[in-house]
Design an enzyme around this catalytic site. Structure first.
Site, short mmCIF file in Angstrom:
data_model
loop_
_atom_site.label_atom_id
_atom_site.label_comp_id
_atom_site.label_asym_id
_atom_site.label_seq_id
_atom_site.Cartn_x
_atom_site.Cartn_y
_atom_site.Cartn_z
N HIS A 61 25.01 55.78 -5.58
CA HIS A 61 26.07 56.24 -6.50
C HIS A 61 25.50 56.65 -7.85
CE1 HIS A 61 30.55 55.58 -7.56
NE2 HIS A 61 30.02 56.46 -8.38
N ASP A 153 34.57 61.20 -5.75
CA ASP A 153 34.37 60.21 -6.83
C ASP A 153 34.54 60.80 -8.22
OD1 ASP A 153 33.74 57.53 -7.79
OD2 ASP A 153 31.96 58.47 -8.62
N ASN A 278 35.50 52.85 -15.05
CA ASN A 278 36.51 52.80 -14.00
C ASN A 278 35.87 52.50 -12.66
OD1 ASN A 278 38.40 53.58 -15.88
ND2 ASN A 278 38.38 55.73 -15.28
N ASP A 305 26.25 53.50 -10.14
CA ASP A 305 27.30 54.35 -10.73
C ASP A 305 26.82 54.86 -12.10
OD1 ASP A 305 29.61 55.78 -11.12
OD2 ASP A 305 30.94 54.04 -11.24
N HIS A 309 27.07 59.80 -20.66
CA HIS A 309 27.98 60.54 -21.54
C HIS A 309 27.32 60.68 -22.91
CE1 HIS A 309 31.38 60.53 -18.83
NE2 HIS A 309 31.31 59.23 -18.68
N GLY A 323 32.42 54.88 -18.04
CA GLY A 323 31.14 54.84 -17.32
C GLY A 323 29.97 54.55 -18.22
ZN LIG Z 1 34.11 56.05 -9.10
ZN LIG Z 2 31.09 57.15 -10.00
#
Ligand SMILES: [Zn+2]
Ligand SMILES: [Zn+2]
Length: 424
Positions: A61, A153, A278, A305, A309, A323
């Site tokens: 991810h 996603d 999230n 994940d 940013h 994130g």
């Molecule tokens: Zn996600």
């Molecule tokens: Zn993600």
């Protein structure tokens, strides 16, 4: 130099149930031998005494932001951050611009990573065209172009009929369907529903937002026999449902984000928007349930994940993007779980390498078998360091761990027999 000899490392490979001190000889990109007191005249020698050697990590991810948002991250910077974190295989999420909903974008990802050449990027194709949730993409053509899984996603797939069709189609093609399980009508807010959201007066995304979609997807996987991978599971009840359906024989797997294993919603009070993600950080009881899930095998893998940013996108809690970056911090965070007595090295390596490789059907990573491609990582579990300006290789710095002391550091990452990262 094409030969590499790593001497006196503690070699751990769950795929062979191996945990012993020894040497590894690498030749022509592959593992040539594992043993004691190996000798090779022409090899470059790494003295690895006191360190741990294992299969390099596989991240199911990752948000590369390339193409389209290269100001946050690009294939080169994400490759560097990945190898510095011990990863050599990345599954790239499709919420790029344009999204990975066509063979052209999928091929762009594969080829760009190949040109850089320090790790492998495998695209996850979008489930629906434009990730809009209305019409399925052409799974067959995406697979032909190198996509290994399908997900929207960043957004959930809300339409139950499309989800059912996707699972059936993916089953025929031998592909994995992944979902970001959060009902977008229930998850209209920003942080977990609880003490901190009341305290700050910020709208919330309740646990039920996640749980209703986990329940639906588990049922659809059970009924269709299509393989489902639940992304970033975060609540105790989600995990209970996954456990229930796994026991019933449904082909379900799930991942957890390391941040959800170590942080709760209270982190928002000190780290602000750098702790916004999230699904959101939950309560202590959820965190403990996730750790139990690691122990009893309900959770299949740890996936970062990684979501870079820019600083201006991480301002006030309500307006900031969700994130955090996570490729370089995943190892020290996982080691923390070992230090707290929750899991063993063997289990940690299974969660970060062997199991995700297996879920993806990849045989050339996730193991140290003689004859396999030499994809491995050498780390010092106790070395202390800080993620800051001169050590961070991502273009972004959004993480609650910024400038904090971390324990456990990758020393070498080896990809197909080549040293692609070296700690200096
Ligand atoms: Zn996600
Ligand atoms: Zn993600």
């Amino acid at each position: 130099m094409s030969k590499l000899l790593i001497r006196r490392a503690r070699i751990i490979d769950p795929s062979q149930n191996l945990d012993k001190v020894g040497d590894v000889l690498i030749e022509k990109g592959r593992i040539k031998a594992i043993g004691e007191e190996l000798f090779e005249l022409e090899a470059q020698v790494i003295d690895a005494e006191g360190t741990i050697l294992c299969p390099s990590f596989v991240d199911m991810h990752v948000h590369t932001r390339d193409p389209g948002q290269e100001y946050k991250e690009d294939m080169k910077s994400v490759s560097k951050a990945a190898t510095a974190g011990g990863f050599t295989t990345l599954v790239c999420m499709p919420n790029t611009n344009p999204p990975i909903d066509s063979p052209e974008v999928a091929q762009y990802i594969v080829q760009k990573a190949e040109q850089i050449g320090i790790c492998r990027a495998i695209p996850a194709g979008a489930l629906t065209k434009g990730r809009k949730g209305k019409e399925l993409t052409d799974f067959y053509r995406l697979k032909e172009a190198g996509c290994i899984a399908l997900t929207d996603d960043g957004s959930p797939l809300m339409d139950s009929l499309l989800m059912e069709r996707a699972l059936k189609l993916a089953k025929q093609l031998g592909m994995l369907v992944m979902n970001h399980c959060e009902d977008d009508r229930l998850a209209y807010g920003h942080i977990n529903e609880g003490y901190v959201s009341s305290l700050l007066g910020i709208s919330s995304r309740p646990p039920s937002a996640e749980e209703v979609l986990v329940a639906r997807d588990c049922i659809l996987s059970y009924r269709t026999g299509g393989r489902l991978h639940v992304q970033h599971v975060s609540t105790a009840l989600s995990l209970e449902m996954i456990r229930f359906f796994k026991e019933k024989g449904a082909p379900i797997s799930c991942e957890v984000n390391p941040y959800h294993l170590l942080f709760t919603e209270e982190e928002l009070l000190s780290s602000g928007s750098n702790a916004k993600v999230n699904p959101p950080f939950r309560k202590e009881e959820d965190r403990r349930a996730l750790i139990e899930g690691l122990k009893d095998g309900t959770i299949d893998c740890i996936a970062t994940d990684h979501a870079p940013h820019a600083p201006w996108e991480k301002g006030l809690l309500e307006s900031s993007m969700p994130g955090m970056i996570g490729l370089q911090t995943a190892l020290p965070m996982a080691l923390e779980l070992i230090r707290e007595g929750h899991i063993s090295y063997m289990r940690m390596i299974e969660l970060m390498s062997c199991r995700p490789a297996k879920l993806l059907g990849l045989e050339d990573c996730g193991n140290l078998k003689v004859g396999s491609k030499a994809n491995l990582v050498l780390f010092d579990p106790d070395r202390e360091w800080y993620l800051k300006e001169d050590t961070n290789l991502s273009k972004s710095r959004n993480t609650p761990l910024w400038n904090k002391k971390l324990r456990g550091k990758v020393l070498y990452t080896i990809y197909e027999g080549r040293i692609v990262y070296r700690d200096v």
